[in-house]
Design an enzyme around this catalytic site. Structure first.
Site, PDB file in Angstrom:
ATOM      1  N   ASP A   9       1.046  -1.233  -0.002  1.00  0.00           N
ATOM      2  CA  ASP A   9       0.016   0.049  -0.169  1.00  0.00           C
ATOM      3  C   ASP A   9       0.873   1.358  -0.033  1.00  0.00           C
ATOM      4  O   ASP A   9       2.063   1.058   0.399  1.00  0.00           O
ATOM      5  CB  ASP A   9      -0.944  -0.063   1.253  1.00  0.00           C
ATOM      6  CG  ASP A   9      -1.732   1.193   1.490  1.00  0.00           C
ATOM      7  OD1 ASP A   9      -2.286   1.621   0.424  1.00  0.00           O
ATOM      8  OD2 ASP A   9      -1.368   1.802   2.645  1.00  0.00           O
ATOM      9  N   TYR A  11      -0.345   5.336   0.708  1.00  0.00           N
ATOM     10  CA  TYR A  11      -0.508   6.139   1.636  1.00  0.00           C
ATOM     11  C   TYR A  11      -0.933   5.792   2.983  1.00  0.00           C
ATOM     12  O   TYR A  11      -1.592   5.039   3.263  1.00  0.00           O
ATOM     13  CB  TYR A  11      -1.702   7.038   1.186  1.00  0.00           C
ATOM     14  CG  TYR A  11      -1.375   7.756  -0.319  1.00  0.00           C
ATOM     15  CD1 TYR A  11      -0.362   8.623  -0.127  1.00  0.00           C
ATOM     16  CD2 TYR A  11      -1.975   7.307  -1.309  1.00  0.00           C
ATOM     17  CE1 TYR A  11      -0.078   9.258  -1.467  1.00  0.00           C
ATOM     18  CE2 TYR A  11      -1.657   7.761  -2.542  1.00  0.00           C
ATOM     19  CZ  TYR A  11      -0.709   8.897  -2.708  1.00  0.00           C
ATOM     20  OH  TYR A  11      -0.417   9.424  -3.715  1.00  0.00           O
ATOM     21  N   ARG A  32      -7.679  13.096   6.233  1.00  0.00           N
ATOM     22  CA  ARG A  32      -7.571  11.673   6.178  1.00  0.00           C
ATOM     23  C   ARG A  32      -8.842  10.900   6.158  1.00  0.00           C
ATOM     24  O   ARG A  32      -9.240   9.791   5.538  1.00  0.00           O
ATOM     25  CB  ARG A  32      -6.139  11.200   7.001  1.00  0.00           C
ATOM     26  CG  ARG A  32      -5.904   9.544   6.762  1.00  0.00           C
ATOM     27  CD  ARG A  32      -5.707   9.159   5.400  1.00  0.00           C
ATOM     28  NE  ARG A  32      -4.916   7.977   5.251  1.00  0.00           N
ATOM     29  CZ  ARG A  32      -4.976   7.247   4.290  1.00  0.00           C
ATOM     30  NH1 ARG A  32      -5.328   7.779   3.051  1.00  0.00           N
ATOM     31  NH2 ARG A  32      -4.432   5.937   4.281  1.00  0.00           N
ATOM     32  N   ASN A 108      -4.817   3.384  -3.689  1.00  0.00           N
ATOM     33  CA  ASN A 108      -6.182   4.199  -4.224  1.00  0.00           C
ATOM     34  C   ASN A 108      -5.603   5.406  -4.946  1.00  0.00           C
ATOM     35  O   ASN A 108      -6.128   6.033  -5.637  1.00  0.00           O
ATOM     36  CB  ASN A 108      -6.756   4.740  -2.875  1.00  0.00           C
ATOM     37  CG  ASN A 108      -7.550   3.585  -2.343  1.00  0.00           C
ATOM     38  OD1 ASN A 108      -8.007   2.833  -2.938  1.00  0.00           O
ATOM     39  ND2 ASN A 108      -8.261   4.016  -1.333  1.00  0.00           N
TER      40      ASN A 108
END
Length: 210
Positions: A9, A11, A32, A108
């Site tokens: 991943d 972030y 966030r 993402n």
């Protein structure tokens, strides 16, 4: 542990999202939170917009909720900073230790954002693939996203170690069929026992291979 490849991943795992606005901790936290909420809502509603648009919408909503007035110039400054979040020091060590195995990012983030973060942190060439949800027009934890890893690497998910510091992301990857490492930097309690990670570490540099 001897996986054939590693998928990270981005972030919160490789890149420190709260390095973008360190002088505004309350805004950073809510930004966030909103960012993730918006990805989940858009996935459920089948109303995809890329992560850049979602991130700006989340920033504006967080500022409004906290009654922080941000000019368009200040919004732009924070968004530009989000293009190059700081690489976690333990991430740099882990990537060095694991080179020689295929490494990938599955995030993402939009292609533009991921390219900027990778290049801005001197990681160009470190990854066999940098994979964005933009390929499938939905967000994690959709199985369609997690399927990108084995498809692009040509390796079964069961032979790939998926690494995330986000517990919900680790659970989604485990449900899909990856072997999973949860990087639990903050010492959070484990959830979702049916999707328990195979490995838990307190920092990425503690990932070991046989």
């Amino acid at each position: 542990m001897n996986p054939q490849a590693f998928v990270f991943d981005a972030y919160g795992t490789l890149f420190a999202v709260h390095s973008v606005a360190p002088d505004l901790p309350a805004l950073s936290q809510l930004w966030r939170q909103k960012q993730l909420e918006y990805t989940w809502l858009r996935s459920l509603m089948n109303r995809y917009e890329d992560f850049w648009s979602v991130t700006e919408a989340a920033l504006r909503a967080a500022a409004a909720q906290l009654t922080i007035e941000l000019s368009d110039a200040e919004i732009d400054r924070l968004m530009q900073a989000y293009l190059v979040p700081r690489l976690f020091p333990d991430a740099a060590i882990a990537l060095h230790n694991l080179k020689g195995r295929p490494l990938a990012i599955l995030s993402n983030g939009s292609p533009k954002m991921l390219d900027a973060a990778v290049r801005g942190n001197g990681l160009h060439g470190a990854f066999a693939h940098v994979l964005s949800v933009d390929h499938v027009k939905t967000y994690k934890p959709s199985p369609r996203v997690y399927a990108l890893g084995p498809e692009m690497l040509g390796i079964p998910a069961s032979e790939i170690l998926f690494v995330s510091s986000n517990a919900w992301d680790a659970a989604g990857a485990k449900a899909f069929g990856y072997r999973v490492c949860w990087c639990n930097r903050i010492g959070a309690s484990a959830e979702w026992p049916e999707f328990r990670p195979d490995v838990m570490v307190s920092s990425l540099d503690k990932i070991k291979i046989a």
